[in-house]
Design a protein around this motif. Structure first.
Motif, mmCIF file in Angstrom:
data_model
loop_
_atom_site.group_PDB
_atom_site.id
_atom_site.type_symbol
_atom_site.label_atom_id
_atom_site.label_comp_id
_atom_site.label_asym_id
_atom_site.label_seq_id
_atom_site.Cartn_x
_atom_site.Cartn_y
_atom_site.Cartn_z
ATOM 1 N N UNK A 1 2.586 46.777 21.348
ATOM 2 C CA UNK A 1 2.086 46.536 22.707
ATOM 3 C C UNK A 1 3.247 46.396 23.681
ATOM 4 N N UNK A 2 4.306 45.685 23.269
ATOM 5 C CA UNK A 2 5.482 45.533 24.133
ATOM 6 C C UNK A 2 6.153 46.878 24.394
ATOM 7 N N UNK A 3 6.257 47.697 23.360
ATOM 8 C CA UNK A 3 6.889 49.007 23.523
ATOM 9 C C UNK A 3 6.085 49.884 24.458
ATOM 10 N N UNK A 4 4.752 49.852 24.323
ATOM 11 C CA UNK A 4 3.891 50.674 25.171
ATOM 12 C C UNK A 4 4.024 50.283 26.630
ATOM 13 N N UNK A 5 3.975 48.992 26.920
ATOM 14 C CA UNK A 5 4.075 48.539 28.307
ATOM 15 C C UNK A 5 5.482 48.768 28.842
ATOM 16 N N UNK A 6 6.496 48.658 27.974
ATOM 17 C CA UNK A 6 7.863 48.880 28.413
ATOM 18 C C UNK A 6 8.117 50.292 28.908
ATOM 19 N N UNK A 7 7.282 51.238 28.483
ATOM 20 C CA UNK A 7 7.450 52.622 28.932
ATOM 21 C C UNK A 7 6.828 52.868 30.309
ATOM 22 N N UNK A 8 6.013 51.956 30.772
ATOM 23 C CA UNK A 8 5.339 52.131 32.068
ATOM 24 C C UNK A 8 6.132 51.362 33.114
ATOM 25 N N UNK A 9 6.879 52.081 33.932
ATOM 26 C CA UNK A 9 7.867 51.458 34.820
ATOM 27 C C UNK A 9 7.232 50.595 35.906
ATOM 28 N N UNK A 10 6.062 50.963 36.390
ATOM 29 C CA UNK A 10 5.472 50.266 37.536
ATOM 30 C C UNK A 10 4.675 49.027 37.145
ATOM 31 N N UNK A 11 4.465 48.810 35.880
ATOM 32 C CA UNK A 11 3.686 47.657 35.457
ATOM 33 C C UNK A 11 4.565 46.409 35.395
ATOM 34 N N UNK A 12 4.041 45.329 35.954
ATOM 35 C CA UNK A 12 4.683 44.026 35.867
ATOM 36 C C UNK A 12 3.744 43.077 35.133
ATOM 37 N N UNK A 13 4.238 41.901 34.837
ATOM 38 C CA UNK A 13 3.402 40.928 34.131
ATOM 39 C C UNK A 13 2.156 40.591 34.939
ATOM 40 N N UNK A 14 2.331 40.382 36.239
ATOM 41 C CA UNK A 14 1.196 40.057 37.088
ATOM 42 C C UNK A 14 0.170 41.177 37.152
ATOM 43 N N UNK A 15 0.632 42.417 37.234
ATOM 44 C CA UNK A 15 -0.291 43.553 37.308
ATOM 45 C C UNK A 15 -1.042 43.760 35.994
ATOM 46 N N UNK A 16 -0.373 43.534 34.884
ATOM 47 C CA UNK A 16 -1.054 43.622 33.590
ATOM 48 C C UNK A 16 -2.179 42.592 33.516
ATOM 49 N N UNK A 17 -1.897 41.371 33.956
ATOM 50 C CA UNK A 17 -2.898 40.313 33.874
ATOM 51 C C UNK A 17 -4.032 40.534 34.867
ATOM 52 N N UNK A 18 -3.747 41.125 36.022
ATOM 53 C CA UNK A 18 -4.826 41.458 36.968
ATOM 54 C C UNK A 18 -5.762 42.496 36.341
ATOM 55 N N UNK A 19 -5.188 43.477 35.667
ATOM 56 C CA UNK A 19 -6.015 44.473 34.996
ATOM 57 C C UNK A 19 -6.897 43.848 33.933
ATOM 58 N N UNK A 20 -6.329 42.923 33.149
ATOM 59 C CA UNK A 20 -7.138 42.259 32.128
ATOM 60 C C UNK A 20 -8.198 41.373 32.757
ATOM 61 N N UNK A 21 -7.849 40.699 33.851
ATOM 62 C CA UNK A 21 -8.829 39.863 34.559
ATOM 63 C C UNK A 21 -10.023 40.691 34.999
ATOM 64 N N UNK A 22 -9.778 41.870 35.555
ATOM 65 C CA UNK A 22 -10.870 42.738 35.998
ATOM 66 C C UNK A 22 -11.728 43.185 34.822
ATOM 67 N N UNK A 23 -11.088 43.608 33.736
ATOM 68 C CA UNK A 23 -11.839 44.055 32.559
ATOM 69 C C UNK A 23 -12.650 42.908 31.965
ATOM 70 N N UNK A 24 -12.037 41.733 31.876
ATOM 71 C CA UNK A 24 -12.721 40.572 31.287
ATOM 72 C C UNK A 24 -13.916 40.158 32.125
#
Length: 261
Positions: free
Chosen positions: A102-125
């Motif tokens: 999971x860390x490797x996958x997210x590390x390849x996406x340059x525009x993703x930050x910790x906050x943006x990842x959590x916003x995406x999960x918040x919306x899905x949840x």
């Protein structure tokens, strides 16, 4: 001479004259125990169990009744213990490197930050909870093995190194995103337990007729507001992490300079 302390307890012929206020105040000691236990970071399971036993004893229940209540509650809420079956699965997938992938996958996406990842999960949840799929997420089965490593991977790509303080903050916000999403999302679903509890309580206590659909519709504005407010907090999280990382770097540089001297 008769000792006043030997006088029999008063018998209340009218139940309305029983001093329930004093009993209720004693029972509230259980709530105080929960607050104190959580404040000093004791094991939550032990804290809640002890508080429940103390509350039951103060309420006049004997040990047999307390044990019966625990057994009845466990039998009627078996779904709460589903984590017993989930934990071995989580352990297996972590053993085979799910967090690292999971860390490797997210590390390849340059525009993703910790906050943006959590916003995406918040919306899905929140969306999945709104349609009744509350069990597909959770701290044990989703946050720990997947969401937190993804958010930490985004921070690792951004900073190159994630100090323990920043890692713990990301971990807390990951759990918070799950809590907010499911708490405000599930009330939009008409068949969730909280909606049925509210309608039953209001109908039996106040003799009103509430439809579950009415409560679900009124929960939609609250869910939207919760997403906007908590989403804004998660956007600010990136700036807070930047500030804490700069402070960490300055402290590390000062310590290195001091050792060099």
């Amino acid at each position: 001479m008769t000792n006043p302390t030997d006088a029999p307890a008063p018998i209340y012929a009218d139940p309305s004259r029983v001093p329930w206020e004093g009993i209720i105040m004693l029972v509230l000691i259980g709530v105080l125990l929960v607050i104190v236990g959580f404040a000093i970071r004791l094991n939550p399971l032990i804290v809640v169990t002890v508080a429940g036993i103390v509350t039951a004893l103060l309420g006049g229940m004997n040990p047999a009744q307390i044990l019966d209540s625990f057994g009845t509650g466990f039998a009627s809420s078996r779904s709460v213990t589903i984590f017993v079956a989930v934990l071995p699965v989580v352990g297996i997938i972590e053993f085979f490197g799910l967090q690292e992938q999971a860390k490797v996958l997210i590390g390849r996406l340059a525009k993703l930050t910790a906050g943006r990842v959590l916003i995406g999960y918040l919306a899905v949840r929140q969306i999945t909870a709104a349609v009744g799929l509350t069990s597909i997420g959770g701290h044990a089965q989703t946050v720990r093995p997947l969401v937190f490593p993804m958010a930490e991977g985004a921070a690792l790509r951004r900073y190159g190194h994630v100090p323990e303080k920043i890692s713990e903050k990301i971990k807390g916000h990951s759990a918070g995103a799950d809590n907010v999403g499911v708490f405000f999302g599930e009330d939009v679903f008409v068949a969730v337990g909280s909606i049925l509890l509210i309608t039953t309580f209001v109908d039996t206590t106040y003799h009103l007729h509430l439809e579950p659909l009415q409560l679900a519709l009124w929960a939609i504005p609250t869910a939207i507001a919760a997403f906007l407010i908590h989403g804004f907090r998660l956007l600010r999280l990136d700036k807070q992490l930047d500030k804490e990382y700069r402070e960490f770097e300055l402290t590390a540089q000062k310590e290195t300079a001091g050792e060099a001297k």
